[in-house]
Design a protein around this motif. Structure first.
Motif, mmCIF file in Angstrom:
data_model
loop_
_atom_site.group_PDB
_atom_site.id
_atom_site.type_symbol
_atom_site.label_atom_id
_atom_site.label_comp_id
_atom_site.label_asym_id
_atom_site.label_seq_id
_atom_site.Cartn_x
_atom_site.Cartn_y
_atom_site.Cartn_z
ATOM 1 N N LYS A 211 0.802 -1.229 0.000
ATOM 2 C CA LYS A 211 0.000 0.000 0.000
ATOM 3 C C LYS A 211 0.836 1.281 0.000
ATOM 4 N N LYS A 212 2.105 1.200 0.429
ATOM 5 C CA LYS A 212 2.954 2.392 0.440
ATOM 6 C C LYS A 212 3.242 2.900 -0.967
ATOM 7 N N ASN A 213 3.084 2.050 -1.958
ATOM 8 C CA ASN A 213 3.364 2.438 -3.341
ATOM 9 C C ASN A 213 2.169 3.089 -4.036
ATOM 10 N N LEU A 214 1.056 3.202 -3.339
ATOM 11 C CA LEU A 214 -0.127 3.824 -3.937
ATOM 12 C C LEU A 214 0.089 5.329 -4.125
ATOM 13 N N LYS A 215 -0.489 5.869 -5.196
ATOM 14 C CA LYS A 215 -0.362 7.289 -5.510
ATOM 15 C C LYS A 215 -1.716 7.965 -5.302
ATOM 16 N N ASP A 216 -1.733 8.961 -4.421
ATOM 17 C CA ASP A 216 -2.940 9.758 -4.152
ATOM 18 C C ASP A 216 -4.067 8.930 -3.545
ATOM 19 N N ILE A 217 -3.767 7.715 -3.113
ATOM 20 C CA ILE A 217 -4.776 6.848 -2.490
ATOM 21 C C ILE A 217 -4.232 6.368 -1.148
ATOM 22 N N TYR A 218 -5.115 6.326 -0.146
ATOM 23 C CA TYR A 218 -4.735 5.838 1.177
ATOM 24 C C TYR A 218 -5.619 4.656 1.549
ATOM 25 N N ILE A 219 -4.990 3.627 2.143
ATOM 26 C CA ILE A 219 -5.717 2.415 2.531
ATOM 27 C C ILE A 219 -5.656 2.240 4.046
ATOM 28 N N SER A 220 -6.773 1.829 4.631
ATOM 29 C CA SER A 220 -6.841 1.574 6.068
ATOM 30 C C SER A 220 -7.622 0.288 6.326
ATOM 31 N N GLU A 221 -7.338 -0.311 7.487
ATOM 32 C CA GLU A 221 -8.122 -1.470 7.927
ATOM 33 C C GLU A 221 -9.536 -1.017 8.304
ATOM 34 N N ASP A 222 -10.458 -1.936 8.253
ATOM 35 C CA ASP A 222 -11.840 -1.655 8.648
ATOM 36 C C ASP A 222 -12.008 -2.021 10.119
ATOM 37 N N TYR A 223 -11.683 -1.072 10.992
ATOM 38 C CA TYR A 223 -11.707 -1.336 12.430
ATOM 39 C C TYR A 223 -13.120 -1.167 12.992
ATOM 40 N N THR A 224 -13.373 -1.859 14.105
ATOM 41 C CA THR A 224 -14.641 -1.686 14.819
ATOM 42 C C THR A 224 -14.608 -0.359 15.585
ATOM 43 N N ASN A 225 -15.771 0.081 16.037
ATOM 44 C CA ASN A 225 -15.855 1.349 16.780
ATOM 45 C C ASN A 225 -15.039 1.299 18.068
ATOM 46 N N ASP A 226 -15.016 0.140 18.707
ATOM 47 C CA ASP A 226 -14.256 -0.009 19.940
ATOM 48 C C ASP A 226 -12.754 0.148 19.670
ATOM 49 N N VAL A 227 -12.285 -0.459 18.596
ATOM 50 C CA VAL A 227 -10.865 -0.356 18.240
ATOM 51 C C VAL A 227 -10.517 1.073 17.841
ATOM 52 N N LEU A 228 -11.400 1.724 17.086
ATOM 53 C CA LEU A 228 -11.156 3.113 16.675
ATOM 54 C C LEU A 228 -11.060 4.036 17.880
ATOM 55 N N GLU A 229 -11.895 3.798 18.866
ATOM 56 C CA GLU A 229 -11.869 4.630 20.081
ATOM 57 C C GLU A 229 -10.559 4.450 20.837
ATOM 58 N N LYS A 230 -10.096 3.206 20.947
ATOM 59 C CA LYS A 230 -8.843 2.944 21.655
ATOM 60 C C LYS A 230 -7.650 3.508 20.883
ATOM 61 N N ARG A 231 -7.673 3.411 19.561
ATOM 62 C CA ARG A 231 -6.586 3.964 18.744
ATOM 63 C C ARG A 231 -6.522 5.482 18.892
ATOM 64 N N LYS A 232 -7.679 6.106 18.987
ATOM 65 C CA LYS A 232 -7.720 7.556 19.188
ATOM 66 C C LYS A 232 -7.105 7.942 20.520
ATOM 67 N N MET A 233 -7.367 7.165 21.554
ATOM 68 C CA MET A 233 -6.808 7.438 22.877
ATOM 69 C C MET A 233 -5.294 7.215 22.914
ATOM 70 N N LEU A 234 -4.776 6.327 22.049
ATOM 71 C CA LEU A 234 -3.348 6.014 22.035
ATOM 72 C C LEU A 234 -2.523 6.978 21.181
ATOM 73 N N GLN A 235 -3.171 7.858 20.439
ATOM 74 C CA GLN A 235 -2.461 8.774 19.549
ATOM 75 C C GLN A 235 -1.463 9.681 20.282
ATOM 76 N N PRO A 236 -1.829 10.289 21.434
ATOM 77 C CA PRO A 236 -0.843 11.124 22.142
ATOM 78 C C PRO A 236 0.398 10.351 22.562
ATOM 79 N N GLN A 237 0.223 9.133 23.058
ATOM 80 C CA GLN A 237 1.373 8.310 23.453
ATOM 81 C C GLN A 237 2.212 7.938 22.238
ATOM 82 N N LEU A 238 1.547 7.671 21.116
ATOM 83 C CA LEU A 238 2.270 7.329 19.884
ATOM 84 C C LEU A 238 3.163 8.484 19.444
ATOM 85 N N MET A 239 2.640 9.708 19.458
ATOM 86 C CA MET A 239 3.417 10.873 19.054
ATOM 87 C C MET A 239 4.571 11.128 20.012
ATOM 88 N N GLU A 240 4.334 10.898 21.299
ATOM 89 C CA GLU A 240 5.381 11.110 22.304
ATOM 90 C C GLU A 240 6.537 10.140 22.100
#
Length: 248
Positions: free
Chosen positions: A142-171
């Motif tokens: 997927k890194k070779n795609l041009k102007d297109i982005y691909i993502s997994e189809d996560y559940t709402n619970d997983v999306l919520e947890k990923r959002k909470m982990l974003q600050p720690q990821l950046m740190e």
């Protein structure tokens, strides 16, 4: 007499108050014990129900993940198709052009746009692959795609947890560590470049320090061997000369 009656009355009043307090305490204690006896089985039953509910929630979440396991979401595909069949042809062309992956019609079980149609931008496209290996093949490239982005189809619970982990990821990334999200967990690895430099420094420095010591240890032994050899040679050369002199 009046004073004595008043004192007697006060004592009786105090005694009655004490008895009332003791009676209230006793009644309250009995009521609480009775309530505890009745509530104890209810509390135990609630714990059992809570445990069952937690197990059911885990099972439901695993079923949701399994349902989305073969899904990928494409972002950035221009929305001008007239049917899902045309949308599939677009996806096939993108994968063929950018990733050199040939996708057959039968390898896709479902494809559609997500959400209500807006007027300003294209909606994401959800693609459900028949086989997980085909989906993984696309994900790896997927890194070779041009102007297109691909993502997994996560559940709402997983999306919520990923959002909470974003600050720690950046740190962690600011610290120089290799960090990324995998479903609802954060994976952190140390900086390999720093570790490699440290290993090289520790591995090369002892060799440099030991080399002169080896040379110093070898030098005296070589000199002593040469001296002994020269001495034996001198003795062997000296003996024949003396014998010829005596004959003459």
């Amino acid at each position: 007499m009046d004073d004595q009656f008043q004192l007697l009355f006060d004592k009786l009043q105090i005694e009655m108050q004490k008895q009332n307090m003791e009676l209230q305490t006793t009644i309250t204690k009995n009521i609480m014990e009775s309530m505890d006896e009745k509530l104890h089985p209810i509390i135990a039953e609630n714990k059992i129900l809570k445990t069952k509910l937690e197990k059911l929630e885990i099972e439901v979440e695993s079923l949701k993940r399994a349902k989305k396991q073969n899904n990928l979401i494409f972002f950035g595909i221009k929305e001008d198709e007239k049917s899902n069949l045309e949308l599939l042809q677009k996806v096939k062309k993108i994968l063929k052009t950018d990733l050199s992956i040939k996708l057959e019609d039968y390898e896709v079980s479902n494809i559609y746009r997500i959400g209500k149609k807006p007027s300003d931008k294209a909606r994401p496209t959800l693609v459900t692959f028949v086989n997980e290996w085909k989906k993984n093949e696309v994900t790896k490239m997927k890194k070779n795609l041009k102007d297109i982005y691909i993502s997994e189809d996560y559940t709402n619970d997983v999306l919520e947890k990923r959002k909470m982990l974003q600050p720690q990821l950046m740190e962690e990334r600011k610290k120089g560590n290799i960090a990324y999200l995998k479903f609802d967990k954060i994976i952190i690895k140390g900086n390999n470049i720093k570790n490699d430099k440290r290993k090289r420094e520790t591995s090369t420095s002892p060799q440099c320090n030991n080399q002169p010591k080896k040379q110093q240890n070898l030098m005296p032994s070589n000199i002593s061997r040469l001296n002994a050899y020269d001495l034996m040679r001198f003795r062997s050369n000296s003996l024949p000369s003396t014998s010829t002199d005596n004959k003459q």
